[in-house]
Design an enzyme around this catalytic site. Structure first.
Site, PDB file in Angstrom:
ATOM      1  N   ARG A  25      -5.987 -68.810 -16.070  1.00 39.64           N
ATOM      2  CA  ARG A  25      -5.034 -67.681 -15.963  1.00 39.64           C
ATOM      3  C   ARG A  25      -3.614 -68.152 -15.667  1.00 39.64           C
ATOM      4  O   ARG A  25      -2.862 -67.454 -14.974  1.00 39.64           O
ATOM      5  CB  ARG A  25      -5.459 -66.682 -14.884  1.00 39.64           C
ATOM      6  CG  ARG A  25      -6.749 -65.946 -15.177  1.00 39.64           C
ATOM      7  CD  ARG A  25      -6.484 -64.700 -15.994  1.00 39.64           C
ATOM      8  NE  ARG A  25      -7.744 -64.090 -16.408  1.00 39.64           N
ATOM      9  CZ  ARG A  25      -8.313 -63.054 -15.793  1.00 39.64           C
ATOM     10  NH1 ARG A  25      -7.731 -62.487 -14.778  1.00 39.64           N
ATOM     11  NH2 ARG A  25      -9.441 -62.578 -16.243  1.00 39.64           N
ATOM     12  N   ARG A  29       0.020 -62.567 -14.162  1.00 40.30           N
ATOM     13  CA  ARG A  29       0.927 -61.662 -13.445  1.00 40.30           C
ATOM     14  C   ARG A  29       1.672 -62.281 -12.285  1.00 40.30           C
ATOM     15  O   ARG A  29       2.618 -61.689 -11.784  1.00 40.30           O
ATOM     16  CB  ARG A  29       0.141 -60.437 -12.962  1.00 40.30           C
ATOM     17  CG  ARG A  29      -0.202 -59.488 -14.098  1.00 40.30           C
ATOM     18  CD  ARG A  29      -1.316 -58.541 -13.700  1.00 40.30           C
ATOM     19  NE  ARG A  29      -2.551 -59.292 -13.552  1.00 40.30           N
ATOM     20  CZ  ARG A  29      -3.725 -58.749 -13.233  1.00 40.30           C
ATOM     21  NH1 ARG A  29      -3.814 -57.468 -12.999  1.00 40.30           N
ATOM     22  NH2 ARG A  29      -4.805 -59.497 -13.136  1.00 40.30           N
ATOM     23  N   ARG A  38       5.010 -58.850 -20.888  1.00 41.77           N
ATOM     24  CA  ARG A  38       3.973 -57.814 -20.977  1.00 41.77           C
ATOM     25  C   ARG A  38       4.612 -56.436 -21.054  1.00 41.77           C
ATOM     26  O   ARG A  38       4.154 -55.578 -21.820  1.00 41.77           O
ATOM     27  CB  ARG A  38       3.023 -57.885 -19.791  1.00 41.77           C
ATOM     28  CG  ARG A  38       1.741 -57.145 -20.097  1.00 41.77           C
ATOM     29  CD  ARG A  38       0.815 -57.105 -18.930  1.00 41.77           C
ATOM     30  NE  ARG A  38       1.252 -56.103 -17.965  1.00 41.77           N
ATOM     31  CZ  ARG A  38       0.469 -55.548 -17.068  1.00 41.77           C
ATOM     32  NH1 ARG A  38      -0.796 -55.894 -16.990  1.00 41.77           N
ATOM     33  NH2 ARG A  38       0.936 -54.652 -16.243  1.00 41.77           N
ATOM     34  N   ASP A  75      -8.259 -62.532 -24.521  1.00 48.10           N
ATOM     35  CA  ASP A  75      -9.219 -62.113 -23.497  1.00 48.10           C
ATOM     36  C   ASP A  75     -10.627 -62.204 -24.071  1.00 48.10           C
ATOM     37  O   ASP A  75     -10.819 -62.017 -25.275  1.00 48.10           O
ATOM     38  CB  ASP A  75      -8.938 -60.689 -23.026  1.00 48.10           C
ATOM     39  CG  ASP A  75      -9.647 -60.407 -21.709  1.00 48.10           C
ATOM     40  OD1 ASP A  75      -9.098 -60.758 -20.655  1.00 48.10           O
ATOM     41  OD2 ASP A  75     -10.777 -59.882 -21.742  1.00 48.10           O
ATOM     42  N   TYR A 152     -20.381 -56.842 -19.700  1.00 42.21           N
ATOM     43  CA  TYR A 152     -19.325 -55.827 -19.869  1.00 42.21           C
ATOM     44  C   TYR A 152     -19.710 -54.811 -20.942  1.00 42.21           C
ATOM     45  O   TYR A 152     -19.433 -53.618 -20.816  1.00 42.21           O
ATOM     46  CB  TYR A 152     -17.985 -56.492 -20.217  1.00 42.21           C
ATOM     47  CG  TYR A 152     -17.387 -57.265 -19.062  1.00 42.21           C
ATOM     48  CD1 TYR A 152     -16.594 -56.624 -18.115  1.00 42.21           C
ATOM     49  CD2 TYR A 152     -17.638 -58.621 -18.898  1.00 42.21           C
ATOM     50  CE1 TYR A 152     -16.064 -57.325 -17.033  1.00 42.21           C
ATOM     51  CE2 TYR A 152     -17.109 -59.331 -17.822  1.00 42.21           C
ATOM     52  CZ  TYR A 152     -16.320 -58.677 -16.896  1.00 42.21           C
ATOM     53  OH  TYR A 152     -15.808 -59.368 -15.827  1.00 42.21           O
TER      54      TYR A 152
HETATM   55  O1  CP3 Z   1      -6.587 -68.363 -18.632  1.00 40.40           O
HETATM   56  C1  CP3 Z   1      -5.640 -67.872 -19.282  1.00 40.40           C
HETATM   57  O2  CP3 Z   1      -4.470 -67.821 -18.846  1.00 40.40           O
HETATM   58  C2  CP3 Z   1      -5.896 -67.402 -20.708  1.00 40.40           C
HETATM   59  C3  CP3 Z   1      -6.071 -66.008 -20.911  1.00 40.40           C
HETATM   60  C4  CP3 Z   1      -7.294 -65.329 -20.322  1.00 40.40           C
HETATM   61  C5  CP3 Z   1      -7.249 -63.996 -19.849  1.00 40.40           C
HETATM   62  N1  CP3 Z   1      -8.519 -63.618 -19.541  1.00 40.40           N
HETATM   63  C6  CP3 Z   1      -6.050 -63.165 -19.745  1.00 40.40           C
HETATM   64  C7  CP3 Z   1      -6.088 -61.965 -18.891  1.00 40.40           C
HETATM   65  C8  CP3 Z   1      -8.607 -65.771 -20.209  1.00 40.40           C
HETATM   66  C9  CP3 Z   1      -9.202 -67.139 -20.506  1.00 40.40           C
HETATM   67  C10 CP3 Z   1      -9.377 -64.676 -19.730  1.00 40.40           C
HETATM   68  C11 CP3 Z   1     -10.823 -64.738 -19.523  1.00 40.40           C
HETATM   69  C12 CP3 Z   1     -11.529 -63.581 -18.998  1.00 40.40           C
HETATM   70  N2  CP3 Z   1     -11.261 -62.261 -19.190  1.00 40.40           N
HETATM   71  C13 CP3 Z   1     -12.722 -63.676 -18.238  1.00 40.40           C
HETATM   72  C14 CP3 Z   1     -13.441 -64.958 -17.894  1.00 40.40           C
HETATM   73  C15 CP3 Z   1     -12.810 -65.716 -16.809  1.00 40.40           C
HETATM   74  C16 CP3 Z   1     -12.812 -65.041 -15.478  1.00 40.40           C
HETATM   75  O3  CP3 Z   1     -11.726 -64.718 -14.999  1.00 40.40           O
HETATM   76  O4  CP3 Z   1     -13.907 -64.864 -14.910  1.00 40.40           O
HETATM   77  C17 CP3 Z   1     -13.122 -62.374 -17.927  1.00 40.40           C
HETATM   78  C18 CP3 Z   1     -14.330 -61.982 -17.112  1.00 40.40           C
HETATM   79  C19 CP3 Z   1     -12.192 -61.480 -18.552  1.00 40.40           C
HETATM   80  C20 CP3 Z   1     -12.234 -60.005 -18.569  1.00 40.40           C
HETATM   81  C21 CP3 Z   1     -11.058 -59.427 -17.915  1.00 40.40           C
HETATM   82  N3  CP3 Z   1      -9.783 -59.479 -18.424  1.00 40.40           N
HETATM   83  C22 CP3 Z   1     -11.023 -58.723 -16.686  1.00 40.40           C
HETATM   84  C23 CP3 Z   1     -12.229 -58.460 -15.803  1.00 40.40           C
HETATM   85  C24 CP3 Z   1      -9.697 -58.356 -16.479  1.00 40.40           C
HETATM   86  C25 CP3 Z   1      -9.161 -57.497 -15.371  1.00 40.40           C
HETATM   87  C26 CP3 Z   1      -9.058 -58.224 -14.091  1.00 40.40           C
HETATM   88  C27 CP3 Z   1      -7.636 -58.577 -13.826  1.00 40.40           C
HETATM   89  O5  CP3 Z   1      -7.385 -59.729 -13.415  1.00 40.40           O
HETATM   90  O6  CP3 Z   1      -6.782 -57.680 -13.977  1.00 40.40           O
HETATM   91  C28 CP3 Z   1      -8.931 -58.886 -17.549  1.00 40.40           C
HETATM   92  C29 CP3 Z   1      -7.463 -58.757 -17.721  1.00 40.40           C
HETATM   93  C30 CP3 Z   1      -6.693 -60.000 -17.997  1.00 40.40           C
HETATM   94  N4  CP3 Z   1      -7.081 -61.009 -18.841  1.00 40.40           N
HETATM   95  C31 CP3 Z   1      -5.405 -60.296 -17.482  1.00 40.40           C
HETATM   96  C32 CP3 Z   1      -5.017 -61.519 -18.037  1.00 40.40           C
HETATM   97  C33 CP3 Z   1      -3.699 -62.239 -17.849  1.00 40.40           C
HETATM   98  C34 CP3 Z   1      -4.596 -59.395 -16.577  1.00 40.40           C
HETATM   99  C35 CP3 Z   1      -4.103 -58.285 -17.446  1.00 40.40           C
HETATM  100  C36 CP3 Z   1      -2.743 -57.782 -17.113  1.00 40.40           C
HETATM  101  O7  CP3 Z   1      -1.731 -58.443 -17.441  1.00 40.40           O
HETATM  102  O8  CP3 Z   1      -2.705 -56.686 -16.547  1.00 40.40           O
END
Ligand code: CP3
Length: 344
Positions: A25, A29, A38, A75, A152
């Site tokens: 990540r 944010r 964003r 994602d 999910y």
């Molecule tokens: O690592 C990186 O920077 C690359 C991009 C990436 C994102 N999600 C961007 C993201 C990667 C590799 C993921 C993987 C992901 N997404 C996983 C597996 C890894 C982990 O964290 O366990 C999972 C379970 C998801 C599903 C997901 N996406 C959830 C549950 C959420 C909401 C939780 C949160 O942190 O808000 C997301 C949103 C998400 N994916 C964000 C980002 C940068 C935040 C979204 C935003 O900008 O509001």
């Protein structure tokens, strides 16, 4: 030509005095420049499907910190969407999807061939990145592991204990396994397209692997990861694969041998000494600083960073966090972590 990229050298088994570094990540944010892009995109999914802006946020942490790897901005839930699930994000809460609870829900999903229609902007992001990244930076593509993605799709949201997915697994095993097979096949095609577009490494995120026990861990975490890894290696023999069966505990032991992955990512529920003795014996490991240090910083961050680098110093290692960096992290603590690793 000898490989010069630090991350690829670690994945090939080379032991380095200063390990390569990136962060899960890392585009997120906690960075003001991410929040600005964003806002420009409108919302998170629009950002994922806008190749120019998705490439821009992927590059932001590379410019700011000079990480050794960039991870594609996308994602894991784009694959369910490409298979026909509804997907949206509720601000402050997380993802929402249409649910899969019965055969008719599964029958309404699209075939694997249809995914590229939705996912083609992601491949374009990869192409932009492979042109624009500095020559020393490795580009990582990724997908969710079938079990994690299925949790999910079944529940329609994130769940603390993956209860709905476990319930379907017990009550309608055939439907549950058909869903895993569909996701597995889609993931192979999705990762192959990322590789053809320029991804140099792929990572499989099994964030909820820790809730599978015993034979279920073998059948639903190890086996899909093995199938995906073997298929990728058959088509792209030189592309390294990183597996992340998060919170697998003892399941980390032998995971690389059982699946064929080149590197196992460790979360911070295991100590680096344990990881070195039980997992790094089989090859490269990645991890495993607790993300909380990116919030709290200070001497504890420095001490724990040094401890991890030292514990993994006798084998191939990629420095990373144990899970994604959180939005409340301080960007200066990320710099402190990097300086601590690189001043070794
Ligand atoms: O690592 C990186 O920077 C690359 C991009 C990436 C994102 N999600 C961007 C993201 C990667 C590799 C993921 C993987 C992901 N997404 C996983 C597996 C890894 C982990 O964290 O366990 C999972 C379970 C998801 C599903 C997901 N996406 C959830 C549950 C959420 C909401 C939780 C949160 O942190 O808000 C997301 C949103 C998400 N994916 C964000 C980002 C940068 C935040 C979204 C935003 O900008 O509001």
């Amino acid at each position: 030509m000898a490989e010069t990229k630090k991350l690829l050298r670690a994945l090939a088994g080379e032991v380095q005095d200063v390990p390569p570094i990136w962060m899960m990540r890392q585009a997120g944010r906690y960075l003001p420049e991410y929040r600005a892009t964003r806002a420009q995109a409108g919302d998170f999914l629009s950002l994922c499907y806008n190749p120019e802006l998705a490439a821009e946020v992927t590059l932001q942490p590379i410019r700011r910190y000079g990480f050794d790897a960039a991870i594609l901005f996308a994602d894991i839930l784009l694959v369910p969407q490409a298979l026909g699930a509804d997907l949206w994000f509720v601000t402050g809460e997380g993802p929402r999807l249409s649910t899969i609870t019965q055969q008719s829900d599964f029958d309404a999903l699209k075939p694997v061939d249809a995914i590229h229609e939705t996912l083609s902007p992601v491949y374009e992001t990869v192409r932009i990145l492979s042109r624009e990244l500095p020559s020393e930076t490795t580009l990582i593509g990724f997908a969710g592991a079938p079990w994690t993605v299925a949790t999910y799709m079944i529940a329609g949201r994130g769940t603390p204990d993956q209860g709905p997915a476990h319930a379907l697994r017990e009550e309608n095993t055939a439907l549950f396994e058909a869903l895993l097979d569909r996701i597995t096949a889609a993931t192979i095609e999705y990762l192959s397209m990322q590789i053809e577009a320029g991804a140099e490494v792929v990572k499989i995120f099994d964030s909820w692997a820790g809730s599978l026990k015993g034979d279920d861990f073998r059948k639903y975490a190890v086996e899909p990861c093995r199938i995906i890894t073997q298929a990728i290696k058959a088509r792209h023999p030189d592309i390294p694969v990183i597996g992340f069966p998060r919170e697998a505990g003892d399941g980390y032991v032998g995971f690389a041998k059982a699946t064929g992955v080149d590197c196992v990512a460790l979360d911070n529920s295991v100590s680096p000494e344990w990881g070195a003795a039980h997992v790094q014996v089989d090859g490269c490991v990645q991890g495993n600083l607790a993300s909380k240090h990116m919030v709290t910083g200070g001497q504890a961050l420095i001490d724990e960073t040094r401890h991890i680098v030292e514990a993994f110093s006798k084998g191939p290692h990629i420095f990373n966090l144990g899970h994604g960096i959180t939005p409340d992290a301080d960007p200066e603590n990320v710099q402190l972590m990097i300086d601590t690793v690189r001043s070794r």
